[in-house]
Motif scaffolding. Sequence first.
Motif, PDB file in Angstrom:
ATOM      1  N   PRO A   1     103.747 -24.734 -55.608  1.00 13.48           N
ATOM      2  CA  PRO A   1     102.855 -24.842 -56.778  1.00 13.48           C
ATOM      3  C   PRO A   1     103.227 -23.898 -57.912  1.00 13.48           C
ATOM      4  CG  PRO A   1     101.601 -24.681 -54.726  1.00 13.48           C
ATOM      5  CD  PRO A   1     103.019 -24.364 -54.395  1.00 13.48           C
ATOM      6  N   SER A   2     103.895 -22.798 -57.601  1.00 11.56           N
ATOM      7  CA  SER A   2     104.229 -21.834 -58.648  1.00 11.56           C
ATOM      8  C   SER A   2     105.205 -22.402 -59.669  1.00 11.56           C
ATOM      9  CB  SER A   2     104.821 -20.565 -58.024  1.00 11.56           C
ATOM     10  OG  SER A   2     106.057 -20.853 -57.389  1.00 11.56           O
ATOM     11  N   ARG A   3     105.912 -23.470 -59.323  1.00 18.64           N
ATOM     12  CA  ARG A   3     106.883 -24.068 -60.238  1.00 18.64           C
ATOM     13  C   ARG A   3     106.355 -25.335 -60.900  1.00 18.64           C
ATOM     14  NH1 ARG A   3     112.801 -24.631 -58.444  1.00 18.64           N
ATOM     15  NH2 ARG A   3     113.051 -24.293 -60.681  1.00 18.64           N
ATOM     16  N   ALA A   4     105.068 -25.630 -60.670  1.00 15.81           N
ATOM     17  CA  ALA A   4     104.451 -26.784 -61.323  1.00 15.81           C
ATOM     18  C   ALA A   4     104.119 -26.444 -62.770  1.00 15.81           C
ATOM     19  CB  ALA A   4     103.193 -27.196 -60.566  1.00 15.81           C
ATOM     20  N   PHE A   5     104.280 -27.418 -63.653  1.00 12.89           N
ATOM     21  CA  PHE A   5     103.976 -27.208 -65.069  1.00 12.89           C
ATOM     22  C   PHE A   5     103.572 -28.549 -65.670  1.00 12.89           C
ATOM     23  CE2 PHE A   5     104.942 -27.007 -69.577  1.00 12.89           C
ATOM     24  CZ  PHE A   5     104.429 -25.774 -69.944  1.00 12.89           C
ATOM     25  N   TYR A   6     102.399 -28.566 -66.283  1.00 12.46           N
ATOM     26  CA  TYR A   6     101.917 -29.800 -66.904  1.00 12.46           C
ATOM     27  C   TYR A   6     102.442 -29.879 -68.341  1.00 12.46           C
ATOM     28  CZ  TYR A   6      98.861 -33.339 -68.881  1.00 12.46           C
ATOM     29  OH  TYR A   6      98.385 -34.464 -69.510  1.00 12.46           O
ATOM     30  N   VAL A   7     103.138 -30.946 -68.663  1.00 14.20           N
ATOM     31  CA  VAL A   7     103.668 -31.173 -70.004  1.00 14.20           C
ATOM     32  C   VAL A   7     102.665 -32.057 -70.736  1.00 14.20           C
ATOM     33  CG1 VAL A   7     105.628 -31.970 -71.365  1.00 14.20           C
ATOM     34  CG2 VAL A   7     106.000 -31.040 -69.069  1.00 14.20           C
ATOM     35  N   SER A   8     101.961 -31.498 -71.678  1.00 10.43           N
ATOM     36  CA  SER A   8     100.884 -32.206 -72.366  1.00 10.43           C
ATOM     37  C   SER A   8     101.421 -33.296 -73.283  1.00 10.43           C
ATOM     38  CB  SER A   8     100.050 -31.223 -73.178  1.00 10.43           C
ATOM     39  OG  SER A   8     100.830 -30.677 -74.236  1.00 10.43           O
ATOM     40  N   ALA A   9     100.493 -34.153 -73.719  1.00 17.06           N
ATOM     41  CA  ALA A   9     100.870 -35.221 -74.653  1.00 17.06           C
ATOM     42  C   ALA A   9     101.362 -34.632 -75.969  1.00 17.06           C
ATOM     43  CB  ALA A   9      99.674 -36.138 -74.883  1.00 17.06           C
ATOM     44  N   GLU A  10     100.731 -33.540 -76.418  1.00 17.87           N
ATOM     45  CA  GLU A  10     101.145 -32.903 -77.663  1.00 17.87           C
ATOM     46  C   GLU A  10     102.561 -32.331 -77.542  1.00 17.87           C
ATOM     47  OE1 GLU A  10      96.889 -33.243 -77.264  1.00 17.87           O
ATOM     48  OE2 GLU A  10      98.389 -32.234 -76.001  1.00 17.87           O
ATOM     49  N   ALA A  11     102.848 -31.696 -76.405  1.00 18.07           N
ATOM     50  CA  ALA A  11     104.191 -31.156 -76.191  1.00 18.07           C
ATOM     51  C   ALA A  11     105.231 -32.266 -76.135  1.00 18.07           C
ATOM     52  CB  ALA A  11     104.225 -30.326 -74.910  1.00 18.07           C
ATOM     53  N   THR A  12     104.866 -33.370 -75.488  1.00 17.45           N
ATOM     54  CA  THR A  12     105.793 -34.497 -75.392  1.00 17.45           C
ATOM     55  C   THR A  12     106.101 -35.060 -76.771  1.00 17.45           C
ATOM     56  OG1 THR A  12     104.868 -35.050 -73.227  1.00 17.45           O
ATOM     57  CG2 THR A  12     106.164 -36.745 -74.334  1.00 17.45           C
ATOM     58  N   THR A  13     105.083 -35.191 -77.620  1.00 17.60           N
ATOM     59  CA  THR A  13     105.299 -35.688 -78.979  1.00 17.60           C
ATOM     60  C   THR A  13     106.219 -34.764 -79.757  1.00 17.60           C
ATOM     61  OG1 THR A  13     103.105 -36.722 -78.977  1.00 17.60           O
ATOM     62  CG2 THR A  13     104.148 -36.352 -81.118  1.00 17.60           C
ATOM     63  N   ALA A  14     106.022 -33.451 -79.606  1.00 21.56           N
ATOM     64  CA  ALA A  14     106.872 -32.490 -80.306  1.00 21.56           C
ATOM     65  C   ALA A  14     108.320 -32.592 -79.829  1.00 21.56           C
ATOM     66  CB  ALA A  14     106.338 -31.079 -80.093  1.00 21.56           C
ATOM     67  N   ILE A  15     108.512 -32.768 -78.541  1.00 20.70           N
ATOM     68  CA  ILE A  15     109.865 -32.874 -77.987  1.00 20.70           C
ATOM     69  C   ILE A  15     110.538 -34.159 -78.469  1.00 20.70           C
ATOM     70  CG2 ILE A  15     111.149 -33.183 -75.832  1.00 20.70           C
ATOM     71  CD1 ILE A  15     109.000 -31.359 -74.522  1.00 20.70           C
ATOM     72  N   LEU A  16     109.803 -35.262 -78.447  1.00 17.40           N
ATOM     73  CA  LEU A  16     110.367 -36.528 -78.920  1.00 17.40           C
ATOM     74  C   LEU A  16     110.814 -36.422 -80.376  1.00 17.40           C
ATOM     75  CD1 LEU A  16     107.857 -39.045 -77.291  1.00 17.40           C
ATOM     76  CD2 LEU A  16     110.270 -38.781 -76.709  1.00 17.40           C
ATOM     77  N   GLY A  17     110.067 -35.654 -81.151  1.00 20.82           N
ATOM     78  CA  GLY A  17     110.431 -35.482 -82.553  1.00 20.82           C
ATOM     79  C   GLY A  17     111.688 -34.672 -82.761  1.00 20.82           C
ATOM     80  N   ARG A  18     112.115 -33.918 -81.756  1.00 22.62           N
ATOM     81  CA  ARG A  18     113.317 -33.095 -81.860  1.00 22.62           C
ATOM     82  C   ARG A  18     114.511 -33.671 -81.107  1.00 22.62           C
ATOM     83  NH1 ARG A  18     113.624 -29.568 -86.011  1.00 22.62           N
ATOM     84  NH2 ARG A  18     111.585 -28.564 -86.364  1.00 22.62           N
ATOM     85  N   CYS A  19     114.340 -34.815 -80.494  1.00 24.38           N
ATOM     86  CA  CYS A  19     115.462 -35.445 -79.777  1.00 24.38           C
ATOM     87  C   CYS A  19     116.515 -35.902 -80.794  1.00 24.38           C
ATOM     88  CB  CYS A  19     114.972 -36.640 -78.964  1.00 24.38           C
ATOM     89  SG  CYS A  19     114.022 -36.173 -77.508  1.00 24.38           S
ATOM     90  N   PRO A  20     117.794 -35.697 -80.507  1.00 19.19           N
ATOM     91  CA  PRO A  20     118.840 -36.015 -81.495  1.00 19.19           C
ATOM     92  C   PRO A  20     119.073 -37.501 -81.695  1.00 19.19           C
ATOM     93  CG  PRO A  20     119.810 -35.268 -79.439  1.00 19.19           C
ATOM     94  CD  PRO A  20     118.332 -35.066 -79.290  1.00 19.19           C
ATOM     95  N   ASP A  21     118.701 -38.337 -80.734  1.00 22.47           N
ATOM     96  CA  ASP A  21     118.934 -39.772 -80.875  1.00 22.47           C
ATOM     97  C   ASP A  21     117.945 -40.537 -80.012  1.00 22.47           C
ATOM     98  OD1 ASP A  21     119.958 -39.672 -78.204  1.00 22.47           O
ATOM     99  OD2 ASP A  21     121.917 -39.099 -78.999  1.00 22.47           O
ATOM    100  N   VAL A  22     117.988 -41.859 -80.143  1.00 28.31           N
ATOM    101  CA  VAL A  22     117.038 -42.696 -79.421  1.00 28.31           C
ATOM    102  C   VAL A  22     117.325 -42.701 -77.922  1.00 28.31           C
ATOM    103  CG1 VAL A  22     118.376 -44.849 -79.611  1.00 28.31           C
ATOM    104  CG2 VAL A  22     115.874 -44.947 -79.485  1.00 28.31           C
TER     105      VAL A  22
END
Length: 451
Positions: A204-225
């Motif tokens: 459990p110590s290595r579990a991490f929830y990636v929120s919808a807001e974080a996912t949107t931010a990451i998608l916006g920084r992806c270099p390509d489709v």
Amino acid sequence: MASLSTNSNGLRRVLFVDGAGERRGVHLGRLPQKAAEAFLRRVEELNANRIAGVSNSTELASWVRGLPDSIHAKLERVALVEPRAAATVRTVGELLDTFEQRAVVKPSTRKAYKQTLDSLRAFLGAETALQAVTAETADAWRKWIATDTTSVGRKRATADNRLSPATCAKRTFVARTVFRKAVRWKWIATSPFEGVQAGSQANPSRAFYVSAEATTAILGRCPDVEWRSIVGLTRYAGLRCPSELATLTWADIDWEAGRLTVRASKTEHHGGGHAVRHVPICPALRAILEEAFEQAAEGSTLVVPRTGCGNVNLRTTFEKIITRAGLVPWPRLFQNLRASCETDWVEAYPAHEVAAWMGHSPAVAAAHYLQRRDHHFQDVVANGLRGDAQSDARGAQNRAQQVPARNRKEPQPSPEDDALLRFMRTFAASCGELNKYSVGDEGLEPPTPSV
């Protein structure tokens, strides 16, 4: 017939005549009378079988196999038994090499096996005889892997450079499997690792929830489709990266039904429905896939060609994308994306349906994927347990009392409206008191005389 002879010093020997008519003797030393007589009967039986040219009975053959080497050698010298084959001494190194060669597993599993095999070889010694590995040795190895801080190669994730408890549990499980194979192959009688406690493989110590807001931010920084497809398929559809992304083709997408057909190389060996599963396509993922389809090269079949290259390093690039999005990379980058997807799904859909979409059982989901969310805790603090009538009443009362501020531009209520509002607040509060009492057997209507 055979006879028992005892000399003046109390030394005994069995005398008999073999098939060639020669007189033979087997020296027994100072053996008690009854034991010597029992041995004499065995010699008579062996000699009779030799003369008649018949095989020994199962019971007699078992007795011969159990003889000490010194006694067996005496029977060999008088041609009553065949010489024993030299015992093969199996070593730890031979067992580990044979196990690795015979294992029919995926490359990733073979890599995980090798980590355990290397630790066994380092601690036990490759030239050590298997018979010399005891239960105490196995316990010492288990303690060593849990406390050793002198790792070789990549830095471990723990602060003191020890293996995590989950990794220790995994390696213990593999070690038990290796020595069970040795028992099955009859290299050893019992496994010294049987009974060694592995522990839980969940971490459990290595579990991490990636929120919808974080996912949107990451998608916006992806270099390509293509990178947006990697993130979207993992976070919005729960696909394993890279194994399931590497085999996903455009033919696997049913646009009309909103469904992905996923081929799971990790679980296909279980048979049945474990090789293929169907996953729903949510609107956010559909938009990404439609963009990727429009930009796909003519004649291409793979949805994410980059993942089909075995030597591509997705982790390093993804960490840079996360950093550019203003976030800190988390442990188990892609598995936590997948786990976050399942965590969202189980809040809205039945667990058995979600498990089927993810490609594992609800028990596996609970142990390794589902993650705690802070808002659940806060919801209980604010509103109580769901289904609690008193909590529901208190929640209704709180909502009734928390009237939003009036807009100064709107017409102000009249005194009659204020009186009505106060009445409604009082009525809402009284509902909580009414819920304390249950309706009697007579119901709400007053009793009436029978007709």
